[in-house]
Write a protein that holds these residues in place. Structure first.
Motif, PDB file in Angstrom:
ATOM      1  N   ILE A 197      30.315  49.257  39.615  1.00 36.62           N
ATOM      2  CA  ILE A 197      30.810  50.739  39.950  1.00 36.62           C
ATOM      3  C   ILE A 197      29.984  51.919  39.397  1.00 36.62           C
ATOM      4  CG2 ILE A 197      32.560  52.349  39.352  1.00 36.62           C
ATOM      5  CD1 ILE A 197      33.599  49.823  41.038  1.00 36.62           C
ATOM      6  N   SER A 202      31.506  55.269  43.711  1.00 36.93           N
ATOM      7  CA  SER A 202      32.542  54.449  43.783  1.00 36.93           C
ATOM      8  C   SER A 202      33.777  54.542  42.822  1.00 36.93           C
ATOM      9  CB  SER A 202      32.230  52.768  43.569  1.00 36.93           C
ATOM     10  OG  SER A 202      31.281  52.603  42.576  1.00 36.93           O
ATOM     11  N   VAL A 240      27.861  49.757  44.753  1.00 36.50           N
ATOM     12  CA  VAL A 240      28.427  50.860  45.747  1.00 36.50           C
ATOM     13  C   VAL A 240      28.372  52.200  44.880  1.00 36.50           C
ATOM     14  CG1 VAL A 240      30.416  51.667  46.819  1.00 36.50           C
ATOM     15  CG2 VAL A 240      30.017  49.221  46.577  1.00 36.50           C
ATOM     16  N   THR A 241      27.671  53.267  45.543  1.00 38.65           N
ATOM     17  CA  THR A 241      27.179  54.382  44.735  1.00 38.65           C
ATOM     18  C   THR A 241      28.586  55.370  45.124  1.00 38.65           C
ATOM     19  OG1 THR A 241      26.159  55.613  46.697  1.00 38.65           O
ATOM     20  CG2 THR A 241      24.809  54.293  45.213  1.00 38.65           C
ATOM     21  N   ASN A 288      26.812  55.305  49.448  1.00 39.49           N
ATOM     22  CA  ASN A 288      28.179  55.929  49.710  1.00 39.49           C
ATOM     23  C   ASN A 288      28.408  57.351  48.861  1.00 39.49           C
ATOM     24  OD1 ASN A 288      31.088  55.853  50.204  1.00 39.49           O
ATOM     25  ND2 ASN A 288      31.119  56.308  47.929  1.00 39.49           N
ATOM     26  N   ASP A 292      29.079  56.320  39.554  1.00 40.32           N
ATOM     27  CA  ASP A 292      29.406  57.452  39.808  1.00 40.32           C
ATOM     28  C   ASP A 292      28.838  58.552  38.821  1.00 40.32           C
ATOM     29  OD1 ASP A 292      32.277  58.033  41.806  1.00 40.32           O
ATOM     30  OD2 ASP A 292      31.085  59.708  40.757  1.00 40.32           O
ATOM     31  N   GLY A 350      34.159  55.030  48.431  1.00 38.21           N
ATOM     32  CA  GLY A 350      33.574  53.927  47.439  1.00 38.21           C
ATOM     33  C   GLY A 350      34.324  52.975  46.680  1.00 38.21           C
ATOM     34  N   ARG A 351      35.436  53.659  46.260  1.00 39.60           N
ATOM     35  CA  ARG A 351      36.238  52.551  45.342  1.00 39.60           C
ATOM     36  C   ARG A 351      36.885  51.618  46.141  1.00 39.60           C
ATOM     37  NH1 ARG A 351      40.357  53.547  40.440  1.00 39.60           N
ATOM     38  NH2 ARG A 351      41.539  51.545  40.857  1.00 39.60           N
ATOM     39  N   ALA A 358      34.395  48.947  46.676  1.00 44.03           N
ATOM     40  CA  ALA A 358      34.301  48.085  45.517  1.00 44.03           C
ATOM     41  C   ALA A 358      35.768  47.199  45.319  1.00 44.03           C
ATOM     42  CB  ALA A 358      34.174  49.213  44.414  1.00 44.03           C
ATOM     43  N   CYS A 372      33.523  55.382  35.180  1.00 44.65           N
ATOM     44  CA  CYS A 372      32.782  54.310  35.980  1.00 44.65           C
ATOM     45  C   CYS A 372      33.574  52.972  35.576  1.00 44.65           C
ATOM     46  CB  CYS A 372      31.398  54.230  35.896  1.00 44.65           C
ATOM     47  SG  CYS A 372      30.725  55.514  36.735  1.00 44.65           S
TER      48      CYS A 372
END
Ligand code: NAP
Length: 244
Positions: free
Chosen positions: A35, A14, A11-12, A87, A37, A19-20, A23, A43
């Motif tokens: 994860i 995240s 998930v970009t 994302n 970011d 995004g989080r 995840a 991350c």
């Protein structure tokens, strides 16, 4: 509950927000999570907080070298890539006549070119596997446009074009590509909106409440699941009826 046991999910963007939440929901359903970011320490911290089956890998979605490293780190850790959620996204809102070219470029670069680069790199791996799921996080303003968001709306409309074109190119290899178009969702992105804009959005939401990141996650997990094998090239609005 949808089952993602042994599925590997990237998930970009995240480290926070939608995004989080995505995840966390994938992890709750058994997935191995990447994860990713802008900050490596963040991350890794989020990965530790979410699941023992999560890793954190810094990647700026606009940087091809970062994306290649992200794919390699995922393969090194987990051996395959089953799901990618594009994302990562930003806003730089202002009326078009006042909009700086650099704010146009930055939003298009992260929101649209970033998704293209990640899709291209992941598709190469998924094509060899002959399976995969890609879900792009668009927005209802990509369907309707929005005053003050010419750059953002254009990027989100572009994502819908990318979704449909990549669905057509990748379908024969067992890969589906769909988009989710959230409406008004409570995150840091919407906390910065002026009260009047917020109120005007919420007045038009049929279910009479703002959406949550979990509302978005429910739709994304379905489209990423085995159960959605016969759905590709589609855009699913998650907006509480805002666009009805
Ligand atoms: P958010 O809270 O601002 O989170 C966005 C995430 O993307 C952050 O973690 C951010 O990292 C990351 N990011 C920014 N630039 C990046 C880059 N170049 N490479 C990698 N990651 C990057 O936003 P959100 O509300 O969760 O939004 C998530 C997605 O949903 C976005 O695509 C947004 O357009 C879309 N969406 C949101 C809403 C809404 O109402 N919230 C509605 C429709 C669509 P940093 O923390 O380092 O900045």
């Amino acid at each position: 509950m949808l089952d993602f046991t042994n599925k590997v999910v990237i998930v970009t963007g995240s480290a926070r927000g939608i995004g989080r939440s995505l995840a966390e929901e994938f992890a709750r359903c058994g997935a191995k999570i990447v994860i990713t970011d802008l900050d490596q320490a963040m991350c890794e911290q989020v990965a530790r907080e979410i699941s023992p089956n999560a890793i954190g890998v810094k990647a700026n979605v606009t940087a091809g070298a970062d994306i290649d490293a992200l794919m390699q780190a995922t393969l090194d850790a987990f051996g395959r890539i089953d799901v990618v959620v594009n994302n990562a996204g930003i806003t730089r809102d202002t009326l078009m006549i006042r909009m700086d070219e650099k704010d146009w470029d930055m939003v298009l670069d992260i929101n649209l070119k970033g998704a293209f680069l990640v899709t291209k790199a992941a598709a190469r791996i998924m094509m060899k596997q002959r399976s995969g799921r890609i879900v792009n996080i668009s927005s209802i303003v990509g369907l309707s446009g929005n005053a003050g968001q010419a750059n953002y709306s254009a990027s989100k409309a572009g994502l819908i074009g990318l979704t449909k074109s990549s669905a057509k190119e990748l379908c024969s290899r067992g890969i589906t590509v769909n988009a989710v178009a959230p409406g008004f969702i409570e995150t840091e992105m919407t906390h910065t909106l002026p009260e009047a804009v917020r109120k005007s959005f919420l007045e038009r939401v049929l279910v009479s409440r703002p959406g949550t990141p979990k509302d978005v996650a429910s739709a994304v997990l379905f489209l990423a699941s085995d159960e959605a094998a016969y759905i590709t090239g589609q855009v699913l609005a998650v907006d509480g009826g805002l666009t009805v």
